[in-house]
Design a protein around this motif. Structure first.
Motif, PDB file in Angstrom:
ATOM      1  N   LEU A 141      20.918  20.760  69.168  1.00  0.00           N
ATOM      2  CA  LEU A 141      20.934  20.823  67.831  1.00  0.00           C
ATOM      3  C   LEU A 141      20.382  19.409  67.205  1.00  0.00           C
ATOM      4  O   LEU A 141      19.470  19.662  66.316  1.00  0.00           O
ATOM      5  N   ALA A 142      20.392  18.377  67.742  1.00  0.00           N
ATOM      6  CA  ALA A 142      19.842  17.190  67.293  1.00  0.00           C
ATOM      7  C   ALA A 142      18.100  17.348  67.422  1.00  0.00           C
ATOM      8  O   ALA A 142      17.376  17.155  66.453  1.00  0.00           O
ATOM      9  N   LEU A 143      17.696  18.158  68.525  1.00  0.00           N
ATOM     10  CA  LEU A 143      16.262  18.199  68.480  1.00  0.00           C
ATOM     11  C   LEU A 143      15.927  19.254  67.249  1.00  0.00           C
ATOM     12  O   LEU A 143      14.689  19.094  66.702  1.00  0.00           O
ATOM     13  N   ALA A 144      16.804  20.314  67.297  1.00  0.00           N
ATOM     14  CA  ALA A 144      16.125  21.237  66.115  1.00  0.00           C
ATOM     15  C   ALA A 144      16.272  20.503  64.741  1.00  0.00           C
ATOM     16  O   ALA A 144      15.235  20.622  64.096  1.00  0.00           O
ATOM     17  N   VAL A 145      17.378  19.763  64.608  1.00  0.00           N
ATOM     18  CA  VAL A 145      17.265  19.196  63.305  1.00  0.00           C
ATOM     19  C   VAL A 145      16.179  18.075  63.195  1.00  0.00           C
ATOM     20  O   VAL A 145      15.254  18.171  62.037  1.00  0.00           O
ATOM     21  N   ALA A 146      15.756  17.528  64.233  1.00  0.00           N
ATOM     22  CA  ALA A 146      14.636  16.487  63.952  1.00  0.00           C
ATOM     23  C   ALA A 146      13.284  17.228  63.898  1.00  0.00           C
ATOM     24  O   ALA A 146      12.484  16.943  63.065  1.00  0.00           O
ATOM     25  N   ALA A 147      13.156  18.428  64.548  1.00  0.00           N
ATOM     26  CA  ALA A 147      12.108  19.121  64.114  1.00  0.00           C
ATOM     27  C   ALA A 147      11.870  19.425  62.837  1.00  0.00           C
ATOM     28  O   ALA A 147      10.743  19.586  62.355  1.00  0.00           O
ATOM     29  N   VAL A 148      12.888  20.103  62.467  1.00  0.00           N
ATOM     30  CA  VAL A 148      12.864  20.551  60.783  1.00  0.00           C
ATOM     31  C   VAL A 148      12.773  19.170  59.884  1.00  0.00           C
ATOM     32  O   VAL A 148      11.743  19.534  59.130  1.00  0.00           O
ATOM     33  N   ILE A 149      13.255  18.402  60.165  1.00  0.00           N
ATOM     34  CA  ILE A 149      13.047  17.088  59.474  1.00  0.00           C
ATOM     35  C   ILE A 149      11.699  16.593  59.537  1.00  0.00           C
ATOM     36  O   ILE A 149      10.987  16.588  58.267  1.00  0.00           O
ATOM     37  N   GLY A 150      11.079  16.722  60.686  1.00  0.00           N
ATOM     38  CA  GLY A 150       9.635  15.993  61.036  1.00  0.00           C
ATOM     39  C   GLY A 150       8.826  17.177  60.159  1.00  0.00           C
ATOM     40  O   GLY A 150       7.797  16.749  59.529  1.00  0.00           O
ATOM     41  N   LEU A 151       9.047  18.500  60.591  1.00  0.00           N
ATOM     42  CA  LEU A 151       7.830  19.356  60.093  1.00  0.00           C
ATOM     43  C   LEU A 151       7.899  19.619  58.447  1.00  0.00           C
ATOM     44  O   LEU A 151       7.012  19.782  57.899  1.00  0.00           O
ATOM     45  N   GLY A 152       9.161  19.525  58.129  1.00  0.00           N
ATOM     46  CA  GLY A 152       9.664  19.643  56.681  1.00  0.00           C
ATOM     47  C   GLY A 152       8.820  18.598  55.846  1.00  0.00           C
ATOM     48  O   GLY A 152       8.268  18.640  54.821  1.00  0.00           O
ATOM     49  N   THR A 153       9.044  17.482  56.408  1.00  0.00           N
ATOM     50  CA  THR A 153       8.399  16.154  55.652  1.00  0.00           C
ATOM     51  C   THR A 153       6.849  16.233  55.767  1.00  0.00           C
ATOM     52  O   THR A 153       6.215  15.877  54.618  1.00  0.00           O
ATOM     53  N   THR A 154       6.421  16.549  57.002  1.00  0.00           N
ATOM     54  CA  THR A 154       4.813  16.683  56.824  1.00  0.00           C
ATOM     55  C   THR A 154       4.245  17.702  55.955  1.00  0.00           C
ATOM     56  O   THR A 154       3.372  17.605  55.299  1.00  0.00           O
ATOM     57  N   TRP A 155       5.004  18.820  55.938  1.00  0.00           N
ATOM     58  CA  TRP A 155       4.771  20.050  54.920  1.00  0.00           C
ATOM     59  C   TRP A 155       4.673  19.357  53.565  1.00  0.00           C
ATOM     60  O   TRP A 155       3.851  19.853  52.605  1.00  0.00           O
ATOM     61  N   MET A 156       5.959  18.924  53.132  1.00  0.00           N
ATOM     62  CA  MET A 156       6.065  18.346  51.929  1.00  0.00           C
ATOM     63  C   MET A 156       4.983  17.422  51.465  1.00  0.00           C
ATOM     64  O   MET A 156       4.287  17.499  50.294  1.00  0.00           O
ATOM     65  N   ALA A 157       4.666  16.662  52.460  1.00  0.00           N
ATOM     66  CA  ALA A 157       3.691  15.371  52.145  1.00  0.00           C
ATOM     67  C   ALA A 157       2.259  16.186  51.874  1.00  0.00           C
ATOM     68  O   ALA A 157       1.515  15.718  50.882  1.00  0.00           O
ATOM     69  N   LEU A 158       1.986  17.149  52.551  1.00  0.00           N
ATOM     70  CA  LEU A 158       0.647  17.712  52.507  1.00  0.00           C
ATOM     71  C   LEU A 158       0.289  18.551  51.343  1.00  0.00           C
ATOM     72  O   LEU A 158      -0.697  18.755  50.905  1.00  0.00           O
ATOM     73  N   THR A 159       1.510  19.543  50.951  1.00  0.00           N
ATOM     74  CA  THR A 159       1.444  20.206  49.893  1.00  0.00           C
ATOM     75  C   THR A 159       1.528  19.553  48.691  1.00  0.00           C
ATOM     76  O   THR A 159       0.994  20.250  47.665  1.00  0.00           O
ATOM     77  N   ARG A 160       2.481  18.539  48.371  1.00  0.00           N
ATOM     78  CA  ARG A 160       2.665  17.773  47.303  1.00  0.00           C
ATOM     79  C   ARG A 160       1.718  16.892  46.641  1.00  0.00           C
ATOM     80  O   ARG A 160       1.569  16.504  45.785  1.00  0.00           O
ATOM     81  N   GLY A 161       0.789  16.678  47.813  1.00  0.00           N
ATOM     82  CA  GLY A 161      -0.250  15.510  47.334  1.00  0.00           C
ATOM     83  C   GLY A 161       0.236  14.195  47.180  1.00  0.00           C
ATOM     84  O   GLY A 161       0.394  13.580  46.091  1.00  0.00           O
ATOM     85  N   THR A 162       0.728  13.566  48.302  1.00  0.00           N
ATOM     86  CA  THR A 162       1.217  12.216  47.979  1.00  0.00           C
ATOM     87  C   THR A 162       0.133  11.303  48.950  1.00  0.00           C
ATOM     88  O   THR A 162       0.330  10.619  49.687  1.00  0.00           O
ATOM     89  N   ALA A 163      -1.101  11.208  48.275  1.00  0.00           N
ATOM     90  CA  ALA A 163      -2.089  10.443  48.810  1.00  0.00           C
ATOM     91  C   ALA A 163      -2.050   9.095  48.344  1.00  0.00           C
ATOM     92  O   ALA A 163      -1.586   8.930  47.301  1.00  0.00           O
ATOM     93  N   TYR A 164      -2.329   8.005  49.012  1.00  0.00           N
ATOM     94  CA  TYR A 164      -2.348   6.682  48.586  1.00  0.00           C
ATOM     95  C   TYR A 164      -3.528   6.294  47.898  1.00  0.00           C
ATOM     96  O   TYR A 164      -4.736   6.998  47.982  1.00  0.00           O
ATOM     97  N   GLY A 165      -3.551   5.305  47.207  1.00  0.00           N
ATOM     98  CA  GLY A 165      -4.827   4.628  46.740  1.00  0.00           C
ATOM     99  C   GLY A 165      -5.324   5.494  45.619  1.00  0.00           C
ATOM    100  O   GLY A 165      -6.551   5.054  45.334  1.00  0.00           O
ATOM    101  N   GLY A 166      -4.508   5.992  44.883  1.00  0.00           N
ATOM    102  CA  GLY A 166      -5.184   6.817  43.727  1.00  0.00           C
ATOM    103  C   GLY A 166      -5.482   5.678  42.412  1.00  0.00           C
ATOM    104  O   GLY A 166      -4.873   4.798  42.244  1.00  0.00           O
ATOM    105  N   VAL A 167      -6.647   6.213  41.756  1.00  0.00           N
ATOM    106  CA  VAL A 167      -6.921   5.510  40.685  1.00  0.00           C
ATOM    107  C   VAL A 167      -6.786   6.214  39.495  1.00  0.00           C
ATOM    108  O   VAL A 167      -7.312   7.288  39.213  1.00  0.00           O
ATOM    109  N   THR A 168      -5.624   6.014  38.534  1.00  0.00           N
ATOM    110  CA  THR A 168      -5.188   6.821  37.356  1.00  0.00           C
ATOM    111  C   THR A 168      -5.828   6.285  36.255  1.00  0.00           C
ATOM    112  O   THR A 168      -5.566   5.231  35.804  1.00  0.00           O
ATOM    113  N   ILE A 169      -6.492   7.116  35.393  1.00  0.00           N
ATOM    114  CA  ILE A 169      -6.802   6.626  34.175  1.00  0.00           C
ATOM    115  C   ILE A 169      -6.501   7.842  33.421  1.00  0.00           C
ATOM    116  O   ILE A 169      -7.135   9.003  33.331  1.00  0.00           O
ATOM    117  N   GLY A 170      -5.521   7.669  32.293  1.00  0.00           N
ATOM    118  CA  GLY A 170      -5.305   8.654  31.481  1.00  0.00           C
ATOM    119  C   GLY A 170      -4.575   9.559  32.146  1.00  0.00           C
ATOM    120  O   GLY A 170      -3.465   9.581  33.134  1.00  0.00           O
TER     121      GLY A 170
END
Lengths: 130, 185
Positions: free
Chosen positions: B2-31
């Motif tokens: 169960l721990a492995l399954a939870v780990a897989a879900v957490i890992g893949l879930g956070t990867t998916w979130m990071a890549l689809t929500r657009g959490t890139a670093y080093g952005g320059v925001t103007i307006g």
């Protein structure tokens, strides 16, 4: 209770490892990245025009429709290549990308005064020194 | 197990979130605009690399130019293709620039006049050099950028041969056009 906390901590740690591993591996495993998309239309070591993007059809997302774009997949394992492109008056550039779509160099046309509509951009994809 | 399954879900879930929500670093925001100039260099961060691999796009090389993305107007409201939105002002110094409208996935949007954007050469400017672009579903006089009536869209302003880069901050150094909602149906 402690057992439960340890179990949770282990799961979180493993999850973190899975997260990092997938993020780092994804660029190598992606089957629909820019290089793969370009490979479908461009043979090695030749400059191929990319069809202009339309709402129904685009080789890659986020292409700039204002530009005529050509692409060259290059392989330098059997020696160097000489590359020449036609230059338009408005703006022409050649961008160099690695096999994994990382931009590492670009050449811009020097500025001069005249005006014309046509513009070109040529991305080159491949591994430097490969 | 169960721990492995939870780990897989957490890992893949956070990867998916990071890549689809657009959490890139080093952005320059103007307006309302944000650019990631580092994504056009060899110093691109692993998240941005994974994102680029997933979408299949080629980032604009930093030696070529820089792309600014806007998904909202200046007040933070999402850009809605059923509304009239005014893009007004001037751009930072650049040899050539283009303003393009995409759907959230980066596809061009179909419309009756087959116009997907403006370039610095074809846009109609006011006497002081600034410009107004009306982005909306219905025909407008002047610089009209049609939305095709889609619900969500984004604007991309690409500056080619520009001094704007990683060290850029907002303000007088880099005046970006403002984005404001005019009216909504």
């Amino acid at each position: 209770m402690i057992r439960m906390a340890l179990w949770l901590l282990g799961a979180l740690l493993l999850g973190g490892i899975v997260h990092l591993a997938t993020v780092l591996l994804l660029p190598r495993l992606a089957s629909q990245d820019a290089y793969a998309r370009v490979s479908a239309i461009a043979p090695l070591n030749s400059v191929v025009p990319i069809p202009p993007p339309t709402p129904d059809n685009a080789v890659m997302p986020f292409m700039d429709p204002a530009f005529a774009m050509s692409v060259c997949r290059y392989d330098l394992s059997r020696g160097s290549l000489k590359f020449s492109v036609p230059i338009s008056q408005a703006y022409t550039s050649v961008s160099f990308y690695t096999r994994s779509d990382v931009a590492y160099y670009a050449i811009r046309q020097k500025r001069h005064g005249s005006k014309r509509e046509a513009t070109n951009r040529v991305p080159l994809l491949g591994e430097p020194g490969d | 197990m169960l721990a492995l399954a939870v780990a897989a879900v957490i890992g893949l879930g956070t990867t998916w979130m990071a890549l689809t929500r657009g959490t890139a670093y080093g952005g320059v925001t103007i307006g309302a605009w944000t650019a990631w100039p580092k994504n056009g260099t060899a110093g691109i961060d692993p998240y941005a690399r994974a994102m680029v691999a997933r979408t299949g796009e080629l980032p604009v090389g930093s030696g070529d130019g820089v792309a600014f993305y806007a998904r909202t107007d200046n007040s933070g409201e999402g850009l809605d293709g059923r509304c009239d939105v005014l893009v007004s002002g001037i751009t930072p110094q650049a040899r050539f620039w283009t303003l393009t409208l995409y759907d959230p996935e980066g596809h061009l949007v179909a419309n009756s006049v087959q116009r997907q954007g403006f370039t610095s050469q074809e846009i109609v400017r006011k006497s002081d050099g600034s410009f107004d672009v009306i982005v909306g579903p219905r025909v407008r006089p002047g610089n009209w950028l049609p939305t095709g009536g889609i619900e969500r869209y984004q604007l991309v302003l690409r500056l080619y041969d520009t001094p704007i880069g990683m060290a850029t901050r907002g303000g007088t150094e880099a005046p970006m056009p403002s984005i404001s909602r005019v009216s909504c149906q």
